[in-house]
Structures are given as C-alpha cells and as structure tokens.
Design an enzyme around this catalytic site. Sequence first.
Site, short mmCIF file in Angstrom:
data_model
loop_
_atom_site.label_atom_id
_atom_site.label_comp_id
_atom_site.label_asym_id
_atom_site.label_seq_id
_atom_site.Cartn_x
_atom_site.Cartn_y
_atom_site.Cartn_z
N CYS A 166 3.17 -5.26 3.97
CA CYS A 166 1.83 -5.80 4.46
C CYS A 166 0.88 -4.76 4.95
O CYS A 166 1.14 -3.67 5.59
CB CYS A 166 1.81 -6.60 5.59
SG CYS A 166 3.03 -8.20 4.82
N GLY B 185 1.44 -4.28 -0.26
CA GLY B 185 1.64 -5.59 -0.39
C GLY B 185 1.09 -6.11 -1.55
O GLY B 185 -0.33 -6.24 -1.56
N ASN C 83 1.60 -7.30 10.10
CA ASN C 83 2.32 -6.18 9.54
C ASN C 83 3.56 -5.78 10.23
O ASN C 83 3.27 -5.11 11.29
CB ASN C 83 1.39 -4.89 9.23
CG ASN C 83 2.10 -3.77 8.41
OD1 ASN C 83 1.90 -2.67 8.50
ND2 ASN C 83 3.38 -3.99 7.85
N GLY C 84 4.57 -6.09 9.96
CA GLY C 84 5.76 -6.09 10.77
C GLY C 84 6.89 -6.87 10.52
O GLY C 84 6.85 -7.85 9.70
N TYR D 33 6.93 7.85 2.10
CA TYR D 33 6.89 7.08 1.15
C TYR D 33 5.76 6.21 1.27
O TYR D 33 5.03 5.83 0.13
CB TYR D 33 8.17 6.32 0.67
CG TYR D 33 8.19 5.24 -0.41
CD1 TYR D 33 7.84 5.65 -1.86
CD2 TYR D 33 8.31 3.91 -0.16
CE1 TYR D 33 8.06 4.46 -2.57
CE2 TYR D 33 8.30 2.93 -0.93
CZ TYR D 33 8.12 3.40 -2.22
OH TYR D 33 8.17 2.16 -3.19
#
Length: 509
Positions: free
Chosen positions: A31, A60, A134-135, A292
Amino acid sequence: MDANYSVGVGDEMVEDRFDQLKRGDSPEEACGVFGIRVEPMTRSVSHATYDGLYALQHRGQESAGMAVSDGTSITVVKNMGLVSNVFDDRTLLSLPGNLAIGHTRYSTTGSSTWGNAQPVFRAVGDSGIALGHNGNLTNTQTLSKELGFDSMELGSDSDLIAHFLATEIASNLGGKPGSVTESIKSHPEAVLSALEHVLPKLKGAFSLVIMDHDRLIGVRDPNGFRPLCLGRLEAGYVIASETPALDVVGATFIREVEPGEMVIVDELGVRSFRPFPPESIDPKLCIFEFVYFARPDARLLGQEVYSTRRRMGELLAKALPVDADLVMGVPDSGVPAAVGYSSASHIPYGQGLVKNRYIGRTFISPDPASRIDGVRRKLNVLRDNISGKRLVVVDDSIVRGTTTKAMVKLLKESGATEVHLRISSPPYRWSCFYGIDTPSRPDLLASFKNIDEIKAFLEVDSIAYLDLEDLKAAIGSPEDGFCDACLTGSYPIDVPEAMLNARRPKKIG
Ligand code: SF4
C-alpha cells in the site's frame, strides 16, 4: 450519509485472479497513501491525488481509490486495478473539492476484493471519515473482540480502524454512527478526541491518512515501520508514503512524519500531536524500504534510496569479491547495487537482461513450473553482452528462489560461462507481519537451506549475501532504529500465535 461510492466489479472473480498474484517470488508491497489539502479553488485535488497515487503505484497494484471533500460532503471512488484503470479524466473532473486522500493497495490482511479497496469510509451522522492505511495491525482480533465489533462488518484491519474511529466520534457526539444527530461539522473536536482515544489502542504497523469533510490527518505508528512524509505547496500541504509523490505534485519536502506523531492539516496550517505514550516510541523503519520497496528516487532518513543501494553494492564487492568479466543487475531493483559493485570491483558494468515493462507482474502462474515461464515473459537476455562471460549477477533479495533459479538457467542457456550471485541484503528467513506480504517460513528458501544448499538449488557458481552490519552501514544512518525481523527473527512487536499459524502450512489429512 453524504458519501457516494463508485460501483466495483464482482468480488469473487477479482479474488481468484489476485490470489494468484500473491504467490510472488519477492516480498510484495503493501500500500501507498497520499493526502492533500489546499485553499479552495487553487487546484484540482483529484488530479493531484491521481498523480500522487501514480507515483506510488509500485506500493500496490491490486486496487486504487480516492476520497474527495468539497468542504461539505465526501465522495469516494475506488476500484480494483491500477490507478490508470480506475480513474479517467471524466471521473477526476467529477470530483471537485479542496481536500482528498488516496490509496493504492496490495492486500496483506483481508482478501483482495472491491470491498477491501481503500479509502475506507464510515458515515457519522451527516458527515463521516475516510481513511487509507499502509501497514498491518497485529491486534485486530483481540481489539475487535474487546470492542464487541461484528467480524462480518470488518473486512480488514483498516476497516477496524475506521469502524473504531467512527464509533468513538459518534459516542463523543452522544450517539451511534448511524443515528447521531449532532454533527462533526459543528463539533470538530469530536474527531480529535476519538483519535486520541483510538490510536494508542492500535498495535502493529500503520501509516495512515485520514480525512473528515475539512481536515487532513496523517498518523505514523510509534515504531514508524512504514514511511510517511509531509510536503508544502504554495497553497496547501501534502502527506505521502514516499517523497516522489510530493515531487510529482510540485510539493516541497518539509520532513518525515515522525514515529508516534499525528499531523493535522486544516485552515490554520499544520499542527503536530503525540497521541501515543512516550514509552511506546521506538523507531523501527522497515529496512527493506531501502533494499527493495521504496522507489530509488525516494528520500528516507535524509538519504536518497538509490545512493544507499549503490553503497550496498560497493560493500558487497569489498566483502565478497569474485573474479569475473561483467557485473549486471537484475532489473530493476538490483541495478543500483550492481552499479556499486562494478565501481568498487572495477569489473565492467553491463546490462544482461531487459525487462518487459508492459506485462505487469510475472507472478500470475499458479504453480512453480509455469512460474519459470513467467520469468521468460518478464525478462529477456542480451546475448551479445553475456555470451562467453563470467557474470556477477546482483539482486536485492531472494524469497522463494524459483524466479532466481529460472533466471540463472536463462543466463546459462544464453551463453554465460559462470554465474556468481551477489545479494544486497542478508538471507530472508522470516515472514513479515508489519505490512509486507511474504510467504510462510517453509516457503522462504533461506529458512530451510544453508548457503551451500541454496547454491546447489539455484545452480550458481557462487552465492554470497551482504551482512546486516554492512547493510546498515550502506544506509548510513546507524543511529536510527530499523526493523530487520525478516532477516533476524527479532520481531519488535509481538506477533500473536494466530497470525503465526496463519502463515504456517496447513496439514493435509
Ligand atoms: S519484517 Fe522485514 S519486511 Fe517486514 S517490516 Fe520488518 S524489515 Fe520490513
């Protein structure tokens, strides 16, 4: 209720398709969030949110959405697919306002369905709140049980946060979300006190953008697992997962939202709050953002991610040299480290693989055998560059190993005489529970094979990984705390047994 929704496609069909996508050979992103508030009539926030989400698409690709407020009502548009599939100019033009949040989703909890696409909206009386997350919470189950929430109402941990907040706001207004007669519009303090009550009860990873009809709110959990930054426009402010989303809308980077901080943007400007107990603040930014996840042009902890990846390659070359003719990176995220390896080793850098940019991810294949075909679809070899050469192939990580194995085979079949694999992070041995979708431990190559076994499995001439100390040195921020649980097994926040079990393989029979 003042919120409007777009209509999504059938959930079941999408679920099938995207369950296959999740069987990736890389840790998958989880996300991107974006939020903007400007002075009325100064710019189109829907177009700006589109651009911001476009810059965060790598975080995402399953669904995208935005919520826009014109100061009175909130409109939510979301759907499955890429940002460019979900929105067109007509849709964006139909979303006037001065405040918006947006979200790109890769599911880590909850299935990949339209219902779980974000932003999540919850009505409270004549208004409501929208939220993008996000998480990954680690206490979803206990919290929903404690609060007596019906699990059927909650498709994901993000839903839980929105539901909990809406319930608290309504309670502050003297009722329930569906029946309260007082309005957030005349009692804006109800939202702030709900946030102060709800946020300390959440455990796990959460970088949030939240809005009511008038305010933009950004929250970062006390560990700051996932990034979140703040930028300034001439007539407003922006909050985003990564700095390239600020750049693309012309915002100037102000600073990162700090772990445990909440920022509120309203007509008064930006205000900072600390809703979490001071003892819970313990910065643990995900180290894989550097390796990454984040874009190479993102800035994190004052460092450009590209430069840190290049330094990872330099340290890799110093610690793990090899006699070879050409250094090449695995596109795209292995390339900066390969450039660094080449410059430190004085072995020429060259391109050995070309990535087909227009096929999306390769991980749609339902079984390992067809995944190998996926690699051929995704990568093609520059035969003249590699034929007859001893290659140093630099990649950022190996998760399952199936894609890497297929790539090595492809290089050898195309004429490489030796393949020496160099990985710019330590072996990935443990699953992530903080917002990144990784396979269960038995599917992580390095969790059950030692280096010699990995070398034999991948059929490479040598393999070596950057160690954790060098990785942190490359990031160049030794005083900052990092999460490295997937590399060390040392989880900064306890992971409940139920979540661990969910990642264990099911017994058959
Ligand atoms: S476990 Fe790994 S991927 Fe997950 S947050 Fe920690 S460092 Fe990042």
